[in-house]
Design an enzyme around this catalytic site. Structure first.
Site, PDB file in Angstrom:
ATOM      1  CG  ASP A 171       4.628  -1.274  10.586  1.00  0.00           C
ATOM      2  OD1 ASP A 171       4.672  -1.810  11.715  1.00  0.00           O
ATOM      3  OD2 ASP A 171       3.637  -1.382   9.824  1.00  0.00           O
TER       4      ASP A 171
ATOM      5  NE  ARG B  17      -2.584  -1.799   3.225  1.00  0.00           N
ATOM      6  CZ  ARG B  17      -3.136  -1.917   4.438  1.00  0.00           C
ATOM      7  NH1 ARG B  17      -4.190  -1.174   4.760  1.00  0.00           N
ATOM      8  NH2 ARG B  17      -2.638  -2.767   5.314  1.00  0.00           N
TER       9      ARG B  17
ATOM     10  CE  LYS C 196      33.497  23.979  -3.854  1.00  0.00           C
ATOM     11  NZ  LYS C 196      34.811  23.335  -4.216  1.00  0.00           N
TER      12      LYS C 196
ATOM     13  N   GLY D 163       3.650 -15.200   7.043  1.00  0.00           N
ATOM     14  CA  GLY D 163       3.053 -14.734   8.276  1.00  0.00           C
ATOM     15  C   GLY D 163       4.059 -14.401   9.359  1.00  0.00           C
ATOM     16  CB  THR D 164       3.645 -12.291  12.373  1.00  0.00           C
ATOM     17  OG1 THR D 164       2.400 -12.898  12.770  1.00  0.00           O
ATOM     18  CG2 THR D 164       3.353 -10.982  11.649  1.00  0.00           C
TER      19      THR D 164
ATOM     20  CG  ASN E 209      -0.642  -0.719   7.220  1.00  0.00           C
ATOM     21  OD1 ASN E 209       0.206  -1.603   7.215  1.00  0.00           O
ATOM     22  ND2 ASN E 209      -1.535  -0.587   8.178  1.00  0.00           N
TER      23      ASN E 209
ATOM     24  CB  ALA F 141      35.467  48.279  -7.697  1.00  0.00           C
TER      25      ALA F 141
END
Length: 497
Positions: free
Chosen positions: A109, A19, A357, A84-85, A234, A429
């Protein structure tokens, strides 16, 4: 002397998470500084386990690689086919035949689970000498969740998944959080008796709890104080809800610790961030990764900091920084970009539309606006004028520029690396500097100005410019001759502050 009880943690992280509609395994989706499984493993640390097993399946190589980064001591256990679990835990126990004592099983989860809750579950389980203890919660809407079925005495009889529940059972609001503590021996015995006689044709870990209860073994129920800790994920909608709940928890924690968060609804702080007291976090601010914010610093509005250090009393306004360091009392922004290894010393300034940087900006040095500083060292109290470019790349190599203490670089100058501007030196400049400038010297490379009188009248007749020039000439009694000495430079026009 009583020996400490052996403990094992099993984390279930094999599912695809269809899902989520993602190429990324569900447990690897990020949530404020950690992945879903990363949050669960952090909570599991409270178990002080002898071993941690993570059952992997869908895109196992990705999950295993992630585990090696965040929890190298965790042992992945492959569940090649997800049945399955109960099947997953059976594989984990087979991979650790030496496991005894307490086994804690967690779904991968449930990112809002707190270490304190895991610790309290284990304490309740071991204190009672239970065969199993189930973490539960009372929820307003139990749709999609396993229900806790009590016996006539109020004890736990079994857990029924919604797909297998009757209409009456579905009205029960006490749900299974998918978090358990088991006695290892009892768990092994129950796992060996599991069947696939259910709607999904899978081995349910919840059936192991029912088997223990049916055999008369003591099975406990431990109710979570905060129901949000039991919430799983889910799909992306649920993930966004968990993100909001976790953000609120994090923000509240920092505010209670003495940090001012002016708009918590638009402030997102990773769990890995550290903020000192009296710091002020303004609206639309994201603090990510290993970012730290010092005491009394002001960050925001509209700031994103990733793996960045902000010193005490510094200010960062409407800017973006990645792997940078902002020293105490320094000032950044608005609209500045600090890239990796940008290092601002105390009281340094990086202003509007400045990019830095891999450079060191010395104490009290200023790069006020519209400039690029790359691969450079700028000395204390130096001033870099607007639109100055540190020309660091020749298409093959990056080269370094050094600007000495209290040097003064004029606006619209280009410093072509490798080059050094000496201490106290000036750059006029508009100059392009390709050679070193000695300390205290003035470098000027701009061409002499040329004036062509009457050019607009002869080349642009009939334009608004020609009409304006004519009016100005009439007012002045005719076009005046222009004289200009291009040989000198006024120090005050070489830079801005």
């Amino acid at each position: 002397m009583i020996q400490p009880r052996s403990r094992t943690v099993v984390v279930l992280a094999a599912g695809e998470g269809k899902r989520m509609k993602s190429d990324l395994p569900k447990v690897l989706h990020p949530l404020l500084g950690r992945t879903l499984v990363g949050h669960v493993l952090t909570a599991a640390s409270a178990a002080a386990a002898d071993r941690t097993l993570v059952v992997v399946g869908h895109r196992a190589e990705q999950v295993t690689a992630h585990l090696s980064e965040i929890a190298p001591a965790a042992v992945p256990v492959l569940q090649a086919e997800q049945h399955g679990t109960g099947h997953a835990v059976r594989l984990a126990m087979a991979a650790a035949p030496e496991a005894s004592g307490t086994v804690v099983v967690l779904n991968g989860d449930v990112p809002l689970l707190r270490p304190e809750t895991v610790a309290s579950l284990i304490d309740a389980h071991e204190s009672a000498g239970a065969a199993a203890t189930v973490l539960t919660a009372e929820v307003a809407d139990p749709t999609g969740l396993g229900r806790i079925i009590r016996d006539s005495t109020g004890g736990l009889e079994r857990i029924v998944e919604e797909r297998d529940a009757t209409a009456e059972q579905r009205r029960i609001r006490q749900i299974n959080a998918g978090i358990y503590a088991f006695d290892a021996a009892g768990l092994r015995d129950a796992l060996g008796k599991l069947s696939t006689d259910n709607d999904q044709g899978e081995e349910y870990l919840t059936d192991a709890v029912g088997l223990l209860a049916a055999a008369g073994a003591p099975v406990g129920v431990h109710v979570a104080v905060d129901v949000t800790e039991t919430l799983g994920c889910n799909d992306r909608v649920e993930l966004s809800r968990l993100r909001r709940l976790l953000a609120d928890r994090i923000n509240e924690g920092w505010m209670r610790a003495g940090v001012s968060i002016l708009d918590p609804a638009t402030t997102w702080i990773d769990v890995t961030v550290a903020v000192d007291r009296d710091a002020v976090i303004d609206q639309n601010t994201q603090l990510r990764g290993t970012t730290t914010v010092g005491a009394g610093a002001a960050v925001g509005p509209d700031v994103t900091l990733v793996d960045t250090t902000v010193g005490a009393g510094a200010t960062v306004l409407r800017s973006h920084a990645v792997q940078a360091r902002v020293g105490a009392g320094a000032s950044v922004g608005p609209y500045a970009y600090l890239r990796p290894d940008a290092d601002l010393a105390e009281r340094a300034k990086v202003g509007t539309f400045v990019e830095v940087k891999k450079s060191q900006i010395g104490p009290g040095a200023k790069v006020p606006h519209l400039s690029y500083v790359g691969d450079a060292t700028i000395g204390a109290r130096a001033n870099i004028g607007a639109a100055t470019i540190f020309v660091n790349y020749d298409g093959v190599r990056k080269s370094h520029t050094t600007v000495g203490e209290s040097a003064f670089v004029g606006c619209d100058s280009s410093l072509v690396a490798p080059v050094e501007i000496g201490a106290g030196a000036y750059v006029g400049a508009g100059s392009v500097v390709t050679n070193d400038v000695p300390p205290g010297a003035l470098a000027v490379t701009r061409a002499a100005q040329r004036i062509v009188d009457g050019w607009v009248r002869s080349r642009r007749p009939g334009t608004a410019s020609a009409d304006a020039a004519a009016r100005a000439g009439e007012a002045a009694g005719g076009e005046a001759a222009h004289h200009h000495d291009a040989g000198g430079t006024v120090p005050g026009d070489t830079a801005t502050d």
